[in-house]
Design a protein around this motif. Sequence first.
Motif, PDB file in Angstrom:
ATOM      1  N   GLU A  77     -55.038  46.807 -77.699  1.00 13.76           N
ATOM      2  CA  GLU A  77     -55.799  47.902 -77.099  1.00 13.76           C
ATOM      3  C   GLU A  77     -54.867  48.963 -76.535  1.00 13.76           C
ATOM      4  N   LYS A  78     -53.791  48.513 -75.880  1.00 20.06           N
ATOM      5  CA  LYS A  78     -52.837  49.467 -75.313  1.00 20.06           C
ATOM      6  C   LYS A  78     -52.139  50.272 -76.410  1.00 20.06           C
ATOM      7  N   LEU A  79     -51.958  49.643 -77.582  1.00 25.70           N
ATOM      8  CA  LEU A  79     -51.306  50.321 -78.693  1.00 25.70           C
ATOM      9  C   LEU A  79     -52.298  51.120 -79.538  1.00 25.70           C
ATOM     10  N   PHE A 136     -45.602  50.480 -86.355  1.00 29.31           N
ATOM     11  CA  PHE A 136     -45.826  49.417 -85.376  1.00 29.31           C
ATOM     12  C   PHE A 136     -44.752  49.445 -84.285  1.00 29.31           C
ATOM     13  N   ARG A 137     -43.508  49.502 -84.708  1.00 26.49           N
ATOM     14  CA  ARG A 137     -42.407  49.485 -83.731  1.00 26.49           C
ATOM     15  C   ARG A 137     -42.403  50.764 -82.888  1.00 26.49           C
ATOM     16  N   HIS A 138     -42.761  51.879 -83.495  1.00 27.21           N
ATOM     17  CA  HIS A 138     -42.844  53.134 -82.735  1.00 27.21           C
ATOM     18  C   HIS A 138     -43.924  53.033 -81.655  1.00 27.21           C
ATOM     19  N   LYS A 139     -45.059  52.437 -82.003  1.00 24.77           N
ATOM     20  CA  LYS A 139     -46.139  52.256 -81.038  1.00 24.77           C
ATOM     21  C   LYS A 139     -45.700  51.342 -79.892  1.00 24.77           C
ATOM     22  N   LEU A 140     -44.966  50.285 -80.227  1.00 26.70           N
ATOM     23  CA  LEU A 140     -44.447  49.400 -79.182  1.00 26.70           C
ATOM     24  C   LEU A 140     -43.576  50.186 -78.209  1.00 26.70           C
ATOM     25  N   ASN A 141     -42.661  50.970 -78.755  1.00 25.60           N
ATOM     26  CA  ASN A 141     -41.754  51.754 -77.904  1.00 25.60           C
ATOM     27  C   ASN A 141     -42.516  52.750 -77.044  1.00 25.60           C
ATOM     28  N   GLU A 142     -43.488  53.423 -77.643  1.00 27.48           N
ATOM     29  CA  GLU A 142     -44.289  54.407 -76.901  1.00 27.48           C
ATOM     30  C   GLU A 142     -45.002  53.775 -75.716  1.00 27.48           C
ATOM     31  N   ALA A 143     -45.490  52.559 -75.911  1.00 30.51           N
ATOM     32  CA  ALA A 143     -46.247  51.877 -74.855  1.00 30.51           C
ATOM     33  C   ALA A 143     -45.351  51.130 -73.872  1.00 30.51           C
ATOM     34  N   GLY A 144     -44.040  51.145 -74.119  1.00 34.23           N
ATOM     35  CA  GLY A 144     -43.110  50.453 -73.225  1.00 34.23           C
ATOM     36  C   GLY A 144     -43.080  48.954 -73.413  1.00 34.23           C
ATOM     37  N   VAL A 145     -43.489  48.499 -74.597  1.00 29.93           N
ATOM     38  CA  VAL A 145     -43.457  47.061 -74.892  1.00 29.93           C
ATOM     39  C   VAL A 145     -42.058  46.695 -75.377  1.00 29.93           C
ATOM     40  N   ASN A 166     -38.825  40.560 -69.368  1.00 30.30           N
ATOM     41  CA  ASN A 166     -38.824  41.679 -68.429  1.00 30.30           C
ATOM     42  C   ASN A 166     -39.931  42.688 -68.692  1.00 30.30           C
ATOM     43  N   CYS A 167     -40.671  42.485 -69.780  1.00 25.94           N
ATOM     44  CA  CYS A 167     -41.740  43.423 -70.124  1.00 25.94           C
ATOM     45  C   CYS A 167     -42.995  43.125 -69.306  1.00 25.94           C
ATOM     46  N   THR A 168     -43.546  44.121 -68.648  1.00 22.35           N
ATOM     47  CA  THR A 168     -44.734  43.942 -67.824  1.00 22.35           C
ATOM     48  C   THR A 168     -46.017  44.393 -68.518  1.00 22.35           C
ATOM     49  N   VAL A 169     -45.896  45.047 -69.665  1.00 26.86           N
ATOM     50  CA  VAL A 169     -47.073  45.548 -70.386  1.00 26.86           C
ATOM     51  C   VAL A 169     -47.907  44.372 -70.906  1.00 26.86           C
ATOM     52  N   GLY A 170     -49.183  44.370 -70.545  1.00 28.11           N
ATOM     53  CA  GLY A 170     -50.073  43.311 -71.016  1.00 28.11           C
ATOM     54  C   GLY A 170     -49.900  41.990 -70.303  1.00 28.11           C
TER      55      GLY A 170
END
Length: 245
Positions: free
Chosen positions: A60-62, A75-84, A238-242
Amino acid sequence: MFSQTITDYWKLQFLNGDVIYNDKVFTVTINPDLSEDSRVMVLETADGRVLAVLTPEIAEKLDFSKGQEMSEPIFRHKLNEAGVLLHGADNLFYFSEAEKNVLLQESPEGTLRQLTEQDGAIFAEFESSASEQDLDDAYVELDHWAVFGSFEQDRLVSASSMYPWEEDVQIADLGVLTLSPFRGKGHARKVVRSISKYAYEKGYEPQYRCQLDNEDSTVLAKVAGLTLFGKWDVVSPNCTVGKSE
């Protein structure tokens, strides 16, 4: 090439859920049952396929939905954009079925044996001769499920230990450490093959992991007869997203 145990395990990790995108190269699956530590995973297999799996919350965040156009770069660009953040991939090695059959016919060498808790003093001396970085990287422990060591003039110079990878999964993850002055003499190859044979005899598939930039470990895996299965990455601790509050 690989056992059914291995192929079934990774299929379950990446294809169990709602497949929202699939082509000849890239597949994305949403799985609500992923643990928090595995809420995003990516597997690039040795034959060039890339599989990704994520929780509905991350999807959902992506802004991912079924039917939308997708590719690994997107996919990887979306991860980076969302800070994943991803942890950083590991190489995954296993024995092929053919190499497994060769391994099971081998006889143990005289300078190598299984270690037990009675070897505490020997193992402590071994650890004291290794750097903190090597100890951290190898994760070889005397209290693991199985431990094998190779000796030179009665001194423990190389050790490998393993433990069951996950509950109810017949895969055993191994680590190996050889003291610096004794590297390049075949000790690590012997302990890896011996402990792997032990795992097979106990009904487990041995698994060898190392970071992509660990060239020595990658070479050792191949010298020991293992074959690259793929590169596996998981969300960074260290990732806090999700992540749950």
